[in-house]
Design a protein around this motif. Structure first.
Motif, PDB file in Angstrom:
ATOM      1  N   THR A  24       9.767  -0.066  48.097  1.00 18.59           N
ATOM      2  CA  THR A  24      11.045   0.026  47.392  1.00 18.59           C
ATOM      3  C   THR A  24      12.147  -0.696  48.166  1.00 18.59           C
ATOM      4  OG1 THR A  24      10.361   2.127  46.449  1.00 18.59           O
ATOM      5  CG2 THR A  24      12.701   1.608  46.362  1.00 18.59           C
ATOM      6  N   THR A  25      12.185  -0.495  49.477  1.00 18.25           N
ATOM      7  CA  THR A  25      13.183  -1.176  50.298  1.00 18.25           C
ATOM      8  C   THR A  25      12.974  -2.684  50.264  1.00 18.25           C
ATOM      9  OG1 THR A  25      13.299   0.742  51.754  1.00 18.25           O
ATOM     10  CG2 THR A  25      14.164  -1.332  52.610  1.00 18.25           C
ATOM     11  N   GLY A  26      11.730  -3.128  50.369  1.00 18.74           N
ATOM     12  CA  GLY A  26      11.442  -4.557  50.333  1.00 18.74           C
ATOM     13  C   GLY A  26      11.838  -5.189  49.015  1.00 18.74           C
ATOM     14  N   ALA A  27      11.593  -4.491  47.907  1.00 21.22           N
ATOM     15  CA  ALA A  27      11.959  -5.032  46.596  1.00 21.22           C
ATOM     16  C   ALA A  27      13.473  -5.154  46.458  1.00 21.22           C
ATOM     17  CB  ALA A  27      11.403  -4.134  45.491  1.00 21.22           C
ATOM     18  N   VAL A  28      14.203  -4.169  46.949  1.00 19.59           N
ATOM     19  CA  VAL A  28      15.670  -4.219  46.873  1.00 19.59           C
ATOM     20  C   VAL A  28      16.219  -5.309  47.786  1.00 19.59           C
ATOM     21  CG1 VAL A  28      17.776  -2.913  47.388  1.00 19.59           C
ATOM     22  CG2 VAL A  28      15.899  -1.821  46.159  1.00 19.59           C
ATOM     23  N   VAL A  29      15.687  -5.421  48.997  1.00 21.78           N
ATOM     24  CA  VAL A  29      16.164  -6.439  49.942  1.00 21.78           C
ATOM     25  C   VAL A  29      15.899  -7.841  49.391  1.00 21.78           C
ATOM     26  CG1 VAL A  29      15.709  -7.456  52.219  1.00 21.78           C
ATOM     27  CG2 VAL A  29      16.041  -5.002  51.993  1.00 21.78           C
ATOM     28  N   LEU A  30      14.712  -8.074  48.828  1.00 17.13           N
ATOM     29  CA  LEU A  30      14.419  -9.384  48.249  1.00 17.13           C
ATOM     30  C   LEU A  30      15.363  -9.704  47.096  1.00 17.13           C
ATOM     31  CD1 LEU A  30      10.532  -9.524  48.196  1.00 17.13           C
ATOM     32  CD2 LEU A  30      12.070 -10.969  49.503  1.00 17.13           C
ATOM     33  N   GLY A  31      15.661  -8.718  46.277  1.00 15.79           N
ATOM     34  CA  GLY A  31      16.586  -8.939  45.173  1.00 15.79           C
ATOM     35  C   GLY A  31      17.996  -9.243  45.639  1.00 15.79           C
ATOM     36  N   VAL A  32      18.448  -8.548  46.657  1.00 22.47           N
ATOM     37  CA  VAL A  32      19.810  -8.749  47.165  1.00 22.47           C
ATOM     38  C   VAL A  32      19.931 -10.084  47.892  1.00 22.47           C
ATOM     39  CG1 VAL A  32      21.500  -7.890  48.852  1.00 22.47           C
ATOM     40  CG2 VAL A  32      20.382  -6.303  47.284  1.00 22.47           C
ATOM     41  N   LEU A  33      18.966 -10.394  48.758  1.00 21.08           N
ATOM     42  CA  LEU A  33      19.047 -11.642  49.530  1.00 21.08           C
ATOM     43  C   LEU A  33      18.885 -12.884  48.667  1.00 21.08           C
ATOM     44  CD1 LEU A  33      17.118 -10.770  52.814  1.00 21.08           C
ATOM     45  CD2 LEU A  33      19.579 -10.910  52.440  1.00 21.08           C
ATOM     46  N   SER A  34      18.168 -12.774  47.575  1.00 18.98           N
ATOM     47  CA  SER A  34      17.981 -13.940  46.699  1.00 18.98           C
ATOM     48  C   SER A  34      18.981 -13.955  45.549  1.00 18.98           C
ATOM     49  CB  SER A  34      16.561 -13.947  46.148  1.00 18.98           C
ATOM     50  OG  SER A  34      16.384 -12.882  45.244  1.00 18.98           O
ATOM     51  N   PHE A  35      19.950 -13.051  45.586  1.00 21.99           N
ATOM     52  CA  PHE A  35      20.962 -12.926  44.536  1.00 21.99           C
ATOM     53  C   PHE A  35      20.335 -12.722  43.160  1.00 21.99           C
ATOM     54  CE2 PHE A  35      23.104 -15.490  47.823  1.00 21.99           C
ATOM     55  CZ  PHE A  35      24.109 -14.598  48.147  1.00 21.99           C
ATOM     56  N   THR A  65       8.435  -7.253  53.897  1.00 26.53           N
ATOM     57  CA  THR A  65       9.892  -7.396  53.836  1.00 26.53           C
ATOM     58  C   THR A  65      10.571  -6.062  54.135  1.00 26.53           C
ATOM     59  OG1 THR A  65       9.651  -9.130  52.171  1.00 26.53           O
ATOM     60  CG2 THR A  65      11.824  -8.115  52.394  1.00 26.53           C
ATOM     61  N   GLY A  66      10.083  -4.986  53.533  1.00 32.86           N
ATOM     62  CA  GLY A  66      10.648  -3.665  53.806  1.00 32.86           C
ATOM     63  C   GLY A  66      10.455  -3.245  55.244  1.00 32.86           C
ATOM     64  N   PHE A  67       9.280  -3.553  55.817  1.00 27.78           N
ATOM     65  CA  PHE A  67       9.010  -3.212  57.210  1.00 27.78           C
ATOM     66  C   PHE A  67       9.964  -3.955  58.142  1.00 27.78           C
ATOM     67  CE2 PHE A  67       6.830  -4.173  61.200  1.00 27.78           C
ATOM     68  CZ  PHE A  67       6.612  -2.882  61.661  1.00 27.78           C
ATOM     69  N   PHE A  68      10.151  -5.266  57.918  1.00 28.75           N
ATOM     70  CA  PHE A  68      11.044  -6.033  58.778  1.00 28.75           C
ATOM     71  C   PHE A  68      12.499  -5.616  58.610  1.00 28.75           C
ATOM     72  CE2 PHE A  68       7.575  -9.188  59.286  1.00 28.75           C
ATOM     73  CZ  PHE A  68       7.515  -9.108  60.668  1.00 28.75           C
ATOM     74  N   PHE A  69      12.886  -5.171  57.434  1.00 27.81           N
ATOM     75  CA  PHE A  69      14.246  -4.661  57.243  1.00 27.81           C
ATOM     76  C   PHE A  69      14.487  -3.455  58.161  1.00 27.81           C
ATOM     77  CE2 PHE A  69      17.047  -1.526  55.266  1.00 27.81           C
ATOM     78  CZ  PHE A  69      18.225  -2.260  55.232  1.00 27.81           C
ATOM     79  N   TYR A  70      13.542  -2.510  58.164  1.00 28.38           N
ATOM     80  CA  TYR A  70      13.704  -1.334  59.022  1.00 28.38           C
ATOM     81  C   TYR A  70      13.562  -1.685  60.494  1.00 28.38           C
ATOM     82  CZ  TYR A  70      13.951   1.701  55.020  1.00 28.38           C
ATOM     83  OH  TYR A  70      14.361   2.313  53.867  1.00 28.38           O
ATOM     84  N   LEU A  71      12.755  -2.686  60.820  1.00 24.11           N
ATOM     85  CA  LEU A  71      12.622  -3.128  62.198  1.00 24.11           C
ATOM     86  C   LEU A  71      13.926  -3.739  62.702  1.00 24.11           C
ATOM     87  CD1 LEU A  71      10.535  -3.405  64.499  1.00 24.11           C
ATOM     88  CD2 LEU A  71      10.109  -5.698  63.649  1.00 24.11           C
ATOM     89  N   VAL A  72      14.549  -4.572  61.889  1.00 26.71           N
ATOM     90  CA  VAL A  72      15.843  -5.170  62.257  1.00 26.71           C
ATOM     91  C   VAL A  72      16.920  -4.096  62.340  1.00 26.71           C
ATOM     92  CG1 VAL A  72      17.673  -6.716  61.425  1.00 26.71           C
ATOM     93  CG2 VAL A  72      15.295  -7.471  61.402  1.00 26.71           C
TER      94      VAL A  72
END
Length: 79
Positions: A24-35, A65-72
């Motif tokens: 879920t986090t990865g899907a949201v991050v991809l959507g936000v970063l790619s506008f 993508t979700g894993f790297f978001f939480y890692l960062v």
């Protein structure tokens, strides 16, 4: 016996909670970063496991993508 119970608990925790959260986090991050250009479907927890088995390759990139978001995020908090 205790090791088996601990392993079962870890598998349950990973399979149902962490995989859903990371996807879920990865899907949201991809959507936000790619506008909004990259749109991955968001699933309810009950539907998530059956959909995950159908499209493993597509789910893996969103997991990462979700894993790297939480890692960062953790790295920034520690820093």
């Amino acid at each position: 016996m205790l090791g088996s119970i601990a392993e079962l608990f870890f598998w349950f925790f990973w399979e149902f909670l962490l995989s859903f959260l990371l996807y879920t986090t990865g899907a949201v991050v991809l959507g936000v970063l790619s506008f909004g250009r990259i749109q991955k479907p968001l699933y309810f927890p009950g539907v998530f496991n059956s959909e995950k088995r159908l499209a493993k390759n597509d789910f893996f990139s969103v997991y990462i993508t979700g894993f790297f978001f939480y890692l960062v995020l953790l790295t920034l908090i520690i820093w």
